[in-house]
Write a protein that holds these residues in place. Structure first.
Motif, short mmCIF file in Angstrom:
data_model
loop_
_atom_site.label_atom_id
_atom_site.label_comp_id
_atom_site.label_asym_id
_atom_site.label_seq_id
_atom_site.Cartn_x
_atom_site.Cartn_y
_atom_site.Cartn_z
N PRO A 75 0.84 -1.20 0.00
CA PRO A 75 0.00 0.00 0.00
C PRO A 75 0.87 1.24 0.00
O PRO A 75 2.03 1.21 0.47
CB PRO A 75 -0.79 -0.13 1.31
N PRO A 76 0.38 2.36 -0.53
CA PRO A 76 1.19 3.58 -0.53
C PRO A 76 1.48 4.05 0.89
O PRO A 76 0.68 3.86 1.80
CB PRO A 76 0.30 4.58 -1.28
N LYS A 77 2.65 4.64 1.06
CA LYS A 77 3.00 5.18 2.37
C LYS A 77 2.08 6.33 2.74
O LYS A 77 1.70 7.13 1.88
CB LYS A 77 4.46 5.62 2.38
N SER A 78 1.75 6.43 4.01
CA SER A 78 0.84 7.49 4.45
C SER A 78 1.15 7.87 5.88
O SER A 78 1.55 7.03 6.71
CB SER A 78 -0.61 7.01 4.34
N PHE A 79 0.92 9.14 6.21
CA PHE A 79 1.09 9.60 7.58
C PHE A 79 -0.02 9.10 8.49
O PHE A 79 0.04 9.30 9.71
CB PHE A 79 1.17 11.13 7.63
N ALA A 97 11.79 1.95 10.85
CA ALA A 97 10.34 1.93 10.70
C ALA A 97 9.84 3.21 10.05
O ALA A 97 8.97 3.19 9.17
CB ALA A 97 9.67 1.72 12.05
N ALA A 98 10.39 4.35 10.49
CA ALA A 98 9.97 5.63 9.92
C ALA A 98 10.31 5.71 8.43
O ALA A 98 9.49 6.15 7.61
CB ALA A 98 10.62 6.78 10.67
N LEU A 99 11.51 5.26 8.06
CA LEU A 99 11.91 5.30 6.65
C LEU A 99 11.09 4.34 5.81
O LEU A 99 10.81 4.62 4.64
CB LEU A 99 13.40 4.98 6.53
N ASP A 100 10.67 3.21 6.40
CA ASP A 100 9.88 2.21 5.66
C ASP A 100 8.41 2.60 5.52
O ASP A 100 7.79 2.33 4.50
CB ASP A 100 9.97 0.85 6.36
N LEU A 103 6.76 5.83 6.46
CA LEU A 103 6.31 7.21 6.26
C LEU A 103 6.72 7.73 4.89
O LEU A 103 7.83 7.45 4.42
CB LEU A 103 6.88 8.12 7.35
N PRO A 104 5.87 8.52 4.24
CA PRO A 104 6.22 9.06 2.92
C PRO A 104 7.21 10.20 3.03
O PRO A 104 7.30 10.88 4.07
CB PRO A 104 4.86 9.56 2.40
N GLU A 105 7.96 10.41 1.97
CA GLU A 105 8.81 11.59 1.91
C GLU A 105 7.93 12.83 1.80
O GLU A 105 6.83 12.77 1.24
CB GLU A 105 9.75 11.51 0.70
N ASN A 106 8.42 13.93 2.35
CA ASN A 106 7.64 15.16 2.25
C ASN A 106 8.57 16.36 2.30
O ASN A 106 9.72 16.26 2.74
CB ASN A 106 6.61 15.24 3.38
N SER A 107 8.08 17.51 1.82
CA SER A 107 8.87 18.74 1.82
C SER A 107 8.33 19.73 2.84
O SER A 107 8.63 20.91 2.77
CB SER A 107 8.84 19.37 0.42
N GLY A 108 7.52 19.23 3.78
CA GLY A 108 6.95 20.09 4.80
C GLY A 108 7.64 19.91 6.14
O GLY A 108 8.86 19.97 6.24
N PRO A 109 6.87 19.66 7.20
CA PRO A 109 7.44 19.51 8.54
C PRO A 109 8.45 18.36 8.59
O PRO A 109 8.30 17.35 7.91
CB PRO A 109 6.22 19.22 9.42
N GLY A 142 26.10 11.50 -0.78
CA GLY A 142 24.87 10.80 -0.42
C GLY A 142 23.93 10.56 -1.58
O GLY A 142 22.79 10.16 -1.36
N GLY A 143 24.39 10.81 -2.81
CA GLY A 143 23.53 10.67 -3.97
C GLY A 143 22.89 9.30 -4.07
O GLY A 143 23.56 8.28 -3.91
N GLY A 144 21.58 9.27 -4.30
CA GLY A 144 20.84 8.02 -4.47
C GLY A 144 20.42 7.34 -3.19
O GLY A 144 19.76 6.30 -3.23
N ARG A 145 20.78 7.89 -2.04
CA ARG A 145 20.43 7.27 -0.77
C ARG A 145 19.30 8.03 -0.08
O ARG A 145 19.18 9.24 -0.20
CB ARG A 145 21.65 7.24 0.16
N ALA A 146 18.50 7.29 0.66
CA ALA A 146 17.41 7.91 1.42
C ALA A 146 17.89 8.41 2.77
O ALA A 146 17.28 9.32 3.34
CB ALA A 146 16.27 6.92 1.62
#
Length: 208
Positions: A2-6, A20-23, A25-31, A96-100
């Motif tokens: 399923p898509p990642k969601s807050f 767990a957070a990296l797996d 939670l979705p990436e975001n440009s906010g908080p 760090g290119g290509g890494r989360a």
């Protein structure tokens, strides 16, 4: 998958970890969403002075770091055991290119830009957490009263000790972990709220 969601923040009852957070939670440009001691910590989007300082400091600091074969990133995921930090500035030994996320073992320096509302975090909490994680250098930019100051600390025997500091109107010049110099005044826009208000009041008075 399923898509990642807050939404998972309200459903999960287990202690949080960096993985767990990296797996989950979705990436975001906010908080910023970090993990400290098993808890999720959400930091709102910063004010304009703080964001301006991050922008104005980031580019010249990055250029100086590259000369020393180091890599600078802003708001990168840094994993330290089960904790997940997202510092304002991170200087790494490797690109760090290509890494989360990057492991804290690759970190040379972490930096925080401290505004009035984040004083206890940036001055007390975060330096201690970075020291406990073994980060060799800590850089703090303090924006109180719109008079920027910069201070560099080195980790010695598990504690940060000051190396150099400077206030706006003087020169901050560090030699370790690489050479870099700047007047902290360059980190702030020229006109502050007080001058804007004075101009507005003057204009209103002229029309009356």
């Amino acid at each position: 998958m399923p898509p990642k969601s807050f939404d998972v923040l309200s459903r999960r009852s287990d202690a949080w970890t960096a993985s767990a957070a990296l797996d989950l939670l979705p990436e975001n440009s906010g908080p910023r969403v970090e993990v400290l001691r098993g808890c999720i910590v959400v930091t709102p989007v910063s004010g304009l002075d703080r964001r301006t300082a991050q922008r104005e400091l980031g580019y010249p600091l990055k250029q100086a770091a590259r000369k020393a074969r180091l890599w600078l990133y802003q708001e990168v995921n840094v994993v330290s055991g089960d904790d997940l930090f997202i510092p304002d500035i991170a200087v790494l030994r490797v690109p760090g290119g290509g890494r989360a996320a990057m492991n804290v073992g690759q970190v040379v320096l972490l930096g925080e830009i401290v505004a009035s509302g984040s004083r206890s975090v940036g001055v007390i909490d975060r330096p201690q957490e970075y020291a406990d994680a073994g980060v060799p250098f800590f850089l703090r930019v303090d924006m109180r009263n719109r008079v920027p100051t910069i201070a560099l600390f080195e980790l010695v025997s598990g504690e940060y000790r000051p190396l150099v500091a400077a206030v706006a109107g003087t020169v901050f010049a560090m030699r370790e972990p690489f050479e870099f110099a700047i007047d902290p005044a360059e980190l702030l826009d020229e006109e502050g709220p007080s001058s804007d208000m004075t101009s507005a009041n003057s204009a209103a008075g002229g029309k009356a």
